[in-house]
Design an enzyme around this catalytic site. Structure first.
Site, short mmCIF file in Angstrom:
data_model
loop_
_atom_site.label_atom_id
_atom_site.label_comp_id
_atom_site.label_asym_id
_atom_site.label_seq_id
_atom_site.Cartn_x
_atom_site.Cartn_y
_atom_site.Cartn_z
N THR A 68 14.02 12.70 15.03
CA THR A 68 15.00 13.01 16.45
C THR A 68 14.14 14.21 17.66
OG1 THR A 68 16.75 11.50 15.78
CG2 THR A 68 16.76 12.94 17.94
N ARG A 102 18.91 -2.00 14.23
CA ARG A 102 20.25 -0.73 14.57
C ARG A 102 19.91 -0.08 15.79
NH1 ARG A 102 19.39 4.87 13.93
NH2 ARG A 102 22.16 5.46 13.65
N GLY A 116 20.67 4.44 17.50
CA GLY A 116 21.67 4.90 17.47
C GLY A 116 22.22 5.48 18.73
N THR A 121 21.76 14.74 17.48
CA THR A 121 21.11 14.41 16.42
C THR A 121 21.84 14.54 15.66
OG1 THR A 121 19.09 15.26 15.39
CG2 THR A 121 19.85 17.13 16.48
N GLY A 122 21.18 13.52 14.63
CA GLY A 122 22.37 13.52 13.02
C GLY A 122 22.40 11.85 12.96
N GLY A 175 23.65 8.92 13.37
CA GLY A 175 24.13 8.30 15.00
C GLY A 175 25.35 7.12 14.88
#
Lengths: 136, 175
Positions: free
Chosen positions: A1, A29, A31, A52-53, A55
């Site tokens: 991301t 999927r 996020g 970010t990370g 989702g």
């Protein structure tokens, strides 16, 4: 991301986020990155945020908008709002959100906050040198 | 405080140094530097924030070092499915796209959606079709191939798990 937030000389803030998502994802999927209010949000009255990370927790916590609300309704500073979301709210048992965010407010204050080992990040303020970092 | 500023990120997570070489780390740092400087000079020239963040994210999408655009990770069926969003704090205008394939810069598509669509969010084939109407650039699958990402995907392809872009082995179960 990847993501960016900016404050321009006219006092406007903006946010942008882009991602390839998760390795091996399926079933369509998506996020938080492309969900306005979750991974990306901007409002001149408060701040611009790019997350970010992992989702799913960032989606469920409506994270980016949450920062703006903490500032608007509770009067928190950008930094306090970012620290609360990433280091307290995301640590709650029912969220367990790994990740981070970058944010800027209409006064040029910035927040670069993450609860993981590292985050690729960089910034530069008017009249200052740039800062680039990867790890904590 | 500042009268203008730019902040960028390239993802967060358990960045495992043994997974990549000094060359890759230099590539990451150089690209972050390039993105920050590009944003800074646009702001210094008086460019509006929404144009600056769009340009800066494009710089990062064009690099193989980040999980977005060119460097996007592999999906379970071996393709690249991307998503992006952009929002203007001046008027709360926003544009977003998800589940798009073969789009060179998803942030450019999100920006076109903000400007031209009358909607906020388009997905999949419809979003791609809209992008073609406004001459958004598309690339073949090979453009998005990256050996490092491919090897990561192969490790968990047969499993019922997925992985964040900066994770060591914290592959998580679906569902």
């Amino acid at each position: 991301t990847v993501g960016a937030v900016a404050l321009d000389i006219h006092g406007n803030v903006a946010a942008a986020t882009s991602t390839g998502g998760m390795t091996n994802k399926k079933h369509g999927r998506i996020g938080d990155s492309s969900i306005i209010g979750a991974g990306t949000y901007a409002n001149n009255a408060t701040c611009a945020v790019s997350c970010t990370g992992h989702g799913e927790p960032f989606l469920r916590a409506v994270s980016a908008y949450d920062i703006s609300c903490l500032m608007e309704y509770k009067g928190l500073s950008l930094e306090d709002a970012a620290n609360y979301l990433i280091h307290e709210k995301m640590k709650q048992d029912h969220l367990q959100g790994e990740g981070g965010l970058i944010a800027i407010d209409h006064q040029g204050n910035i927040a670069i906050t993450f609860n993981t080992v590292g985050m690729y990040r960089g910034y530069r303020r008017s009249g200052e040198k740039e800062h680039i970092a990867l790890y904590k | 405080m500042s009268n203008f500023a730019i902040v960028v990120h390239g993802g967060a997570g358990t960045i495992t140094p043994d997974l990549y070489t000094a060359e890759i780390e230099k590539g990451i740092r150089d690209t972050l530097f390039e993105a920050v400087e590009a944003g800074y000079f646009l702001l210094r020239e008086g460019e509006v924030a929404v144009n600056v963040v769009s340009h800066v994210v494009m710089v990062l999408e064009n690099s193989p070092f980040f999980n977005a655009g060119k460097g996007s990770v592999f999906t379970n069926d071996g393709t690249h499915e991307m998503e992006a969003a952009i929002m203007n704090g001046a008027n709360l205008d926003a544009g977003a796209a998800c589940a798009v394939k073969n789009v060179r810069n998803p942030i450019v598509l999100a920006r076109k959606i903000l400007e031209k669509s009358g909607h906020v969010y388009l997905h999949g084939k419809g979003a791609e079709e809209f992008g073609r109407l406004y001459h958004v650039a598309f690339e073949p699958e090979e453009y998005f191939f990256d050996q490092f990402r491919y090897d990561e995907w192969r490790k968990i392809k047969a499993s019922n798990t997925y992985r964040l872009d900066h994770s060591k082995d914290n592959a998580k179960k679906f569902g």
